[in-house]
Design a protein around this motif. Sequence first.
Motif, mmCIF file in Angstrom:
data_model
loop_
_atom_site.group_PDB
_atom_site.id
_atom_site.type_symbol
_atom_site.label_atom_id
_atom_site.label_comp_id
_atom_site.label_asym_id
_atom_site.label_seq_id
_atom_site.Cartn_x
_atom_site.Cartn_y
_atom_site.Cartn_z
ATOM 1 N N ILE B 65 43.349 37.054 31.875
ATOM 2 C CA ILE B 65 42.722 37.720 33.016
ATOM 3 C C ILE B 65 43.753 38.013 34.100
ATOM 4 O O ILE B 65 43.803 39.126 34.655
ATOM 5 C CB ILE B 65 41.567 36.854 33.568
ATOM 6 C CG1 ILE B 65 40.445 36.750 32.548
ATOM 7 C CG2 ILE B 65 41.030 37.427 34.866
ATOM 8 C CD1 ILE B 65 39.360 35.771 32.933
ATOM 9 N N THR B 66 44.581 37.031 34.375
ATOM 10 C CA THR B 66 45.582 37.216 35.423
ATOM 11 C C THR B 66 46.576 38.302 35.055
ATOM 12 O O THR B 66 46.958 39.141 35.887
ATOM 13 C CB THR B 66 46.312 35.894 35.666
ATOM 14 O OG1 THR B 66 45.364 34.870 35.961
ATOM 15 C CG2 THR B 66 47.277 36.015 36.835
ATOM 16 N N GLU B 67 47.027 38.271 33.785
ATOM 17 C CA GLU B 67 48.005 39.286 33.368
ATOM 18 C C GLU B 67 47.395 40.682 33.352
ATOM 19 O O GLU B 67 48.082 41.683 33.587
ATOM 20 C CB GLU B 67 48.553 38.932 31.986
ATOM 21 C CG GLU B 67 49.494 37.734 32.006
ATOM 22 C CD GLU B 67 49.989 37.397 30.619
ATOM 23 O OE1 GLU B 67 49.488 38.001 29.648
ATOM 24 O OE2 GLU B 67 50.877 36.524 30.514
ATOM 25 N N THR B 68 46.091 40.746 33.043
ATOM 26 C CA THR B 68 45.443 42.061 32.979
ATOM 27 C C THR B 68 45.136 42.596 34.372
ATOM 28 O O THR B 68 45.349 43.776 34.657
ATOM 29 C CB THR B 68 44.137 41.957 32.158
ATOM 30 O OG1 THR B 68 44.445 41.407 30.897
ATOM 31 C CG2 THR B 68 43.513 43.332 31.971
ATOM 32 N N ALA B 72 42.896 36.437 40.803
ATOM 33 C CA ALA B 72 42.520 35.070 40.437
ATOM 34 C C ALA B 72 41.430 35.131 39.372
ATOM 35 O O ALA B 72 40.491 35.936 39.473
ATOM 36 C CB ALA B 72 42.034 34.318 41.669
ATOM 37 N N PRO B 73 41.513 34.308 38.341
ATOM 38 C CA PRO B 73 40.603 34.451 37.204
ATOM 39 C C PRO B 73 39.215 33.849 37.427
ATOM 40 O O PRO B 73 38.293 34.154 36.666
ATOM 41 C CB PRO B 73 41.332 33.695 36.091
ATOM 42 C CG PRO B 73 42.161 32.684 36.799
ATOM 43 C CD PRO B 73 42.556 33.299 38.103
ATOM 44 N N ALA B 74 39.037 33.017 38.462
ATOM 45 C CA ALA B 74 37.805 32.245 38.595
ATOM 46 C C ALA B 74 36.536 33.118 38.636
ATOM 47 O O ALA B 74 35.566 32.817 37.933
ATOM 48 C CB ALA B 74 37.890 31.339 39.821
ATOM 49 N N PRO B 75 36.493 34.227 39.394
ATOM 50 C CA PRO B 75 35.234 34.987 39.473
ATOM 51 C C PRO B 75 34.854 35.667 38.162
ATOM 52 O O PRO B 75 33.667 35.960 37.938
ATOM 53 C CB PRO B 75 35.523 36.040 40.558
ATOM 54 C CG PRO B 75 36.698 35.524 41.306
ATOM 55 C CD PRO B 75 37.507 34.753 40.323
ATOM 56 N N TYR B 76 35.821 35.938 37.315
ATOM 57 C CA TYR B 76 35.562 36.729 36.101
ATOM 58 C C TYR B 76 35.548 35.873 34.847
ATOM 59 O O TYR B 76 35.211 36.357 33.769
ATOM 60 C CB TYR B 76 36.648 37.805 35.942
ATOM 61 C CG TYR B 76 36.977 38.521 37.233
ATOM 62 C CD1 TYR B 76 36.051 39.402 37.802
ATOM 63 C CD2 TYR B 76 38.168 38.320 37.891
ATOM 64 C CE1 TYR B 76 36.331 40.049 38.992
ATOM 65 C CE2 TYR B 76 38.457 38.952 39.082
ATOM 66 C CZ TYR B 76 37.531 39.829 39.636
ATOM 67 O OH TYR B 76 37.805 40.456 40.810
ATOM 68 N N ALA B 205 36.332 42.471 25.410
ATOM 69 C CA ALA B 205 36.520 41.649 26.610
ATOM 70 C C ALA B 205 37.615 42.221 27.502
ATOM 71 O O ALA B 205 37.466 42.292 28.733
ATOM 72 C CB ALA B 205 36.872 40.213 26.204
ATOM 73 N N VAL B 206 38.720 42.649 26.898
ATOM 74 C CA VAL B 206 39.817 43.179 27.695
ATOM 75 C C VAL B 206 39.406 44.478 28.380
ATOM 76 O O VAL B 206 39.724 44.701 29.570
ATOM 77 C CB VAL B 206 41.063 43.391 26.807
ATOM 78 C CG1 VAL B 206 42.097 44.216 27.546
ATOM 79 C CG2 VAL B 206 41.643 42.057 26.410
ATOM 80 N N LEU B 207 38.683 45.346 27.652
ATOM 81 C CA LEU B 207 38.241 46.600 28.266
ATOM 82 C C LEU B 207 37.286 46.333 29.427
ATOM 83 O O LEU B 207 37.390 46.960 30.487
ATOM 84 C CB LEU B 207 37.574 47.478 27.218
ATOM 85 C CG LEU B 207 38.540 48.199 26.258
ATOM 86 C CD1 LEU B 207 37.762 48.972 25.206
ATOM 87 C CD2 LEU B 207 39.461 49.131 27.028
ATOM 88 N N ILE B 212 36.352 46.360 35.194
ATOM 89 C CA ILE B 212 35.993 45.609 36.409
ATOM 90 C C ILE B 212 37.155 45.618 37.396
ATOM 91 O O ILE B 212 36.996 45.839 38.599
ATOM 92 C CB ILE B 212 35.595 44.172 36.040
ATOM 93 C CG1 ILE B 212 34.278 44.171 35.268
ATOM 94 C CG2 ILE B 212 35.465 43.306 37.287
ATOM 95 C CD1 ILE B 212 33.921 42.847 34.646
ATOM 96 N N THR B 213 38.342 45.399 36.866
ATOM 97 C CA THR B 213 39.534 45.366 37.723
ATOM 98 C C THR B 213 39.747 46.700 38.414
ATOM 99 O O THR B 213 40.095 46.753 39.608
ATOM 100 C CB THR B 213 40.765 45.022 36.871
ATOM 101 O OG1 THR B 213 40.542 43.792 36.213
ATOM 102 C CG2 THR B 213 41.992 44.906 37.744
ATOM 103 N N SER B 214 39.512 47.757 37.661
ATOM 104 C CA SER B 214 39.690 49.093 38.237
ATOM 105 C C SER B 214 38.766 49.300 39.440
ATOM 106 O O SER B 214 39.203 49.743 40.505
ATOM 107 C CB SER B 214 39.429 50.136 37.163
ATOM 108 O OG SER B 214 39.434 51.421 37.735
ATOM 109 N N ALA B 215 37.527 48.894 39.240
ATOM 110 C CA ALA B 215 36.566 49.057 40.338
ATOM 111 C C ALA B 215 36.916 48.149 41.508
ATOM 112 O O ALA B 215 36.860 48.554 42.678
ATOM 113 C CB ALA B 215 35.156 48.744 39.837
ATOM 114 N N VAL B 216 37.344 46.893 41.189
ATOM 115 C CA VAL B 216 37.656 45.943 42.254
ATOM 116 C C VAL B 216 38.876 46.404 43.039
ATOM 117 O O VAL B 216 38.903 46.398 44.276
ATOM 118 C CB VAL B 216 37.892 44.542 41.644
ATOM 119 C CG1 VAL B 216 38.496 43.596 42.687
ATOM 120 C CG2 VAL B 216 36.586 43.986 41.125
ATOM 121 N N GLU B 217 39.907 46.827 42.323
ATOM 122 C CA GLU B 217 41.137 47.242 43.004
ATOM 123 C C GLU B 217 40.908 48.480 43.857
ATOM 124 O O GLU B 217 41.344 48.561 45.006
ATOM 125 C CB GLU B 217 42.242 47.514 41.982
ATOM 126 C CG GLU B 217 42.841 46.232 41.411
ATOM 127 C CD GLU B 217 43.915 46.548 40.401
ATOM 128 O OE1 GLU B 217 44.027 47.717 39.993
ATOM 129 O OE2 GLU B 217 44.623 45.601 40.018
#
Lengths: 245, 237
Positions: B65-68, B72-76, B205-207, B212-217
């Motif tokens: 999660i962190t590398e992707t 921080a990985p906790a919420p996801y 899972a990675v996708l 999610i990361t895209s939307a969050v960032e």
Amino acid sequence: MTLDWWGLGLQAINVLILVWLLSRVFWRPIAGAITRRQDAAQAMLEEGKTAQAKADAALAEVVETRAGIAKERDAILAEAKAAADKATKAELKEAQSKADAMIAAARTAIDRDRNTARKENATRAAELSVEIAARLLGRFNTPAVQATFLAQLVEAIAGMSASDRTALIASADDIEIITATNPEDAERANIEQAVKDALDGTPSVRLVTDPSLIAGLELRSGHFVLHNSWRADLENVLKEVENAG
Amino acid sequence: MNSPLDSTVLFQIGPVPITQAIVTTWAIMAILVIGAFLLTRRLDLRPTRRQAALELMVATLDTQITETTGAAPAPYRGFIGTLFVFILVANWSSLVPGIDPPTAKLETDAALAVLVFLSVIWFGIRAGGVGGWLKTFAAPNPVMIPLNILQSLTRVFSMFVRLFGNVMSGVFVIGIVASLAGLLVPIPLMALDLLTGLVQAYIFAVLAMVFITSAVEDGARTQPTIDLAPSPTKKDS
């Protein structure tokens, strides 16, 4: 192919429930365990750092104390050395004084002993001289010498005061005439007569022989002695020599 | 042989048909929850081998999660990890004789895709607010709004179609081969199906994480910086 919307919704709910359940019983506990271990490790590291800092401080304190101890040791050693030097000097001085006193006492004792020995030697020499003289004089105890001593005795009696001569005559004891050798009867009578004449009376006289006189005649009573012999002369000489030494 | 595209209804609860895929999902859920509960009963500061293996799994997931995402990985962790584990176990459930994997059915994959779609919205709004999330559709410029909306739908659609196609085709091929030569011949295909199931779970899972990361960032980037410290100017005024 048709899509079962009930199935879709039910599966979505199922997965949501699964997400919630696994978050509760799996992901959070394990992540919590990891976090707790990380916190514990961090706490141990902090504790280790604190202990290291304390150890460093203690080490520095020990080093400082050791330096202080070394300095104090040097000071104590220097003080002890100074005290030892002082004590050594005092001891040396006292020993020197004692030695000087002992040397002086020894010299005094030596001088005393030397004087004593010298006196003893002198006394012994005088005694030996007197003894030698006595033996030598013993050879010259001739009638002429005897007559001379008799004349001297008579002269001495004549030199006595009248009161002394009277007291001597009046004494109850017998008057003894001491001779060195036992004289012949004629000579004995001559001596007794000469003494009686000198005493100017008729006292009771008795002739006694005493070889220690060497030569001479002496007159003795209970409280009176008239020396007239070489023995008496030698004793006088010896006393004078001793007194002179 | 039944068509893999058809769902077998086992029973009915009111108007809701309970298919075999749903029952299998319930069984998988029970196994996962009970197994997780049993595995995490005694966690200690001094880990056993079992605990170390579990922590290694979680740490690996966190690293992924962190590398992707770089976040921080906790919420996801819960959502992404559960997606991966569920899809993996569901894919591998095809090895149990008589069991069709739930992910070989459209409804399950579509439900997973819908959840990813909703989670993108949820995490996007949580990170940047509604405005921030809506502004992500106007990036890099408002002309891209229709395309971004279309992309948010199609990428989720492609996710579930990819998963459905791979798993369903595997089951289909193994079914055909087993019907032709039932002894030993399907085993290589089943092994390949294991690999496919693992890869598909990982890709899904990675996708999901990437979306999610895209939307969050994007949401966080468009959100203005909020100073939580009290402002003296406002107090004075």
